[in-house]
Design an enzyme around this catalytic site. Structure first.
Site, PDB file in Angstrom:
ATOM      1  N   ASP A   1       0.864  -1.188   0.000  1.00 50.68           N
ATOM      2  CA  ASP A   1       0.000   0.000   0.000  1.00 50.68           C
ATOM      3  C   ASP A   1       0.895   1.231   0.000  1.00 50.68           C
ATOM      4  O   ASP A   1       1.610   1.491   0.980  1.00 50.68           O
ATOM      5  CB  ASP A   1      -0.881  -0.045   1.259  1.00 50.68           C
ATOM      6  CG  ASP A   1      -1.950   1.028   1.244  1.00 50.68           C
ATOM      7  OD1 ASP A   1      -2.898   0.911   2.038  1.00 50.68           O
ATOM      8  OD2 ASP A   1      -1.836   1.990   0.468  1.00 50.68           O
TER       9      ASP A   1
ATOM     10  N   ASP B   1      -2.972   2.461  -5.941  1.00 50.46           N
ATOM     11  CA  ASP B   1      -1.859   2.495  -5.000  1.00 50.46           C
ATOM     12  C   ASP B   1      -1.775   1.255  -4.108  1.00 50.46           C
ATOM     13  O   ASP B   1      -1.101   1.272  -3.081  1.00 50.46           O
ATOM     14  CB  ASP B   1      -1.919   3.765  -4.127  1.00 50.46           C
ATOM     15  CG  ASP B   1      -3.185   3.834  -3.290  1.00 50.46           C
ATOM     16  OD1 ASP B   1      -3.273   4.727  -2.421  1.00 50.46           O
ATOM     17  OD2 ASP B   1      -4.091   3.006  -3.497  1.00 50.46           O
ATOM     18  N   GLU B   2      -2.457   0.201  -4.500  1.00 51.39           N
ATOM     19  CA  GLU B   2      -2.408  -1.041  -3.715  1.00 51.39           C
ATOM     20  C   GLU B   2      -2.321  -2.245  -4.637  1.00 51.39           C
ATOM     21  O   GLU B   2      -2.933  -2.264  -5.711  1.00 51.39           O
ATOM     22  CB  GLU B   2      -3.689  -1.211  -2.884  1.00 51.39           C
ATOM     23  CG  GLU B   2      -3.903  -0.200  -1.790  1.00 51.39           C
ATOM     24  CD  GLU B   2      -5.256  -0.405  -1.117  1.00 51.39           C
ATOM     25  OE1 GLU B   2      -6.058   0.537  -1.113  1.00 51.39           O
ATOM     26  OE2 GLU B   2      -5.496  -1.518  -0.602  1.00 51.39           O
TER      27      GLU B   2
END
Lengths: 385, 79
Positions: free
Chosen positions: A6, A99-100
């Protein structure tokens, strides 16, 4: 073993890496338009209470020194694509959002892998990430949130997370956590030891799934492929509320264009359309339509959406419009007597593939509404959203 | 960031690490690049744009290279 990676305050971190004079300062990334909210705040800004979703005015009241940076979503997408390519060197990657990502590293030792790619991400992009390790995606995602920013947590035993609140579990929000708390389930330990019927009563089958995952009775695999979508939609928040039908039709057509293009790109057709309308006062509702004949052309999508909007009395200015299609089927090539129209759409789609979506549009959409849209949760590398 | 969006002349070094701008000329002035802070690639359809965020004399410049047309633009400046 599964890792959840993350990126920390991703958009803000990219901006601080792009412009190092912003490093260490409270910054917030926001849209370019007047009516905009904070998309991401740096950790320095979060200390003042600045959060995603706040208006700029609210954020500046909490942190008068806050520097607002206009979002550059193409930059974040490009950075994300590069990071994902980097992560693929370590295992099977499933992109969860911009973003993960999850990585299945099999039986490899996570410590060295995590140390390696954290260093590499810092070296190449000058941003940090937090990583969680677990037997499944649920545990890995829970773990990554425990030591942010630039953190690492490995759930080796369930006892490591027993005392955490149930709201830490992905899939259990504040409302569900409150309902669980009313029946004495507050911690993860309470949840794991709770009888099935209690969980099922509050959360249904999704609660049972979470229970099985936590107990290790169910596997959830990292998928490197994308399933075909179940629905495709686009929406727009306008920088000023729309009241006149002509403006609304124009915006509707733009949405229909995007949805039509995405449908054809996926080789799909739809049979159901939902039109989402949000008024100035945030009152939101949807209008639905299903037909037997499937469709994927913007003219038809627009025609259905327009009929829906004409069927009601728009008595307030409109803040947001959304068009979503579902009941998707594989596309039928070359319908009889419609091959010319299909060739026209093929040509338009080829032009868009070469030059980008915005290069061509229909003549009816003069003075196109420019929409610096935020990144959809459905974003994936190489996908149109 | 102030929008500029003007075509500029750029000198590039290409080595095994990649290609990097080293100076550019804008409005008659040659600006030597002290550091490349960030670079990213944007795709519009099949068009590829290489973006560079570069520093010179405490000013941040945003340079963009359109790969198909082999053209450089100064997109914006932040002082």
């Amino acid at each position: 073993m599964i890792l959840h990676v993350d990126m920390d305050a991703f958009f803000a971190s990219v901006e601080q890496a792009t412009n190092p004079s912003l490093k260490g300062l409270p910054i917030a990334v926001a849209g370019a338009k007047k009516r905009t909210v904070i998309t991401t705040a740096s950790y320095e800004a979060r200390k003042y209470g600045v959060k995603t979703g706040m208006t700029i005015e609210q954020a500046l009241k909490l942190c008068p020194n806050l520097k607002i940076v206009v979002a550059n979503f193409k930059k974040y997408e490009a950075t994300s694509v590069e990071i994902i390519e980097l992560l693929k060197c370590y295992g099977i990657v499933e992109v969860y959002s911009i973003d993960e990502a999850f990585i299945d590293i099999g039986k490899q030792n996570p410590l060295k892998i995590v140390s390696d790619f954290k260093k590499e991400i810092m070296r190449k992009f000058r941003i940090t990430c937090s990583v969680g390790v677990g037997e499944n995606k649920l545990l890995a995602k829970l773990a990554s949130g425990l030591r942010k920013p630039d953190g690492f947590f490995w759930v080796k035993n369930l006892a490591d997370i027993y005392n955490l609140s149930v709201s830490e579990i992905n899939g259990i929000g504040k409302r569900t956590a409150r309902k669980l708390s009313l029946i004495g389930i507050e911690s993860i330990k309470d949840f794991i030891n709770a009888p099935f019927y209690k969980i099922k009563k509050i959360m249904g089958i999704s609660g049972i799934r979470i229970l099985y995952l936590l107990r290790g009775d169910l596997k959830d695999y990292v998928k490197s492929y994308e399933d075909k979508p179940k629905s495709i939609g686009n929406s727009m928040t306008f920088d000023r509320d729309l009241f006149h039908k002509e403006e609304i039709y124009k915006a509707l057509f733009q949405l229909a264009e995007k949805v039509g293009y995405r449908l054809r790109k996926e080789c799909l057709e739809a049979r159901h359309l939902s039109l989402i309308i949000r008024y100035k006062d945030f009152y939101t509702f949807s209008l639905e339509y299903t037909q037997n004949m499937s469709f994927n052309e913007e003219k038809e999508i627009f025609s259905i959406a327009r009929k829906l909007i004409d069927s009601i009395n728009l008595d307030k200015p409109v803040r947001l419009l959304g068009v979503s299609v579902s009941r998707l089927l594989p596309r039928i090539q070359k319908k009889l007597f419609e091959s010319n129209r299909e060739e026209c759409y093929e040509a338009i789609d080829k032009i868009r593939e070469k030059w980008g979506f915005d290069i061509i549009t229909w003549g009816v959409v003069k003075d196109k509404y420019f929409h610096n849209k935020p990144i959809s949760p459905a974003w994936r590398p190489n996908k149109i959203c | 960031m102030y929008d500029i969006k003007e075509r500029v002349k750029v000198a590039l070094i290409c080595d095994r690490r990649g290609s990097f701008p080293v100076w550019f000329e804008w409005r008659g002035e040659r600006i030597r690049i002290e550091k490349i802070h960030y670079k990213w690639v944007e795709r519009k359809g099949q068009q590829v744009y290489c973006h560079f965020s570069v520093l010179s004399n405490n000013t941040l410049y945003h340079l963009v290279f359109h790969r198909d047309y082999m053209e450089w633009f100064l997109e914006g400046i932040e002082e």
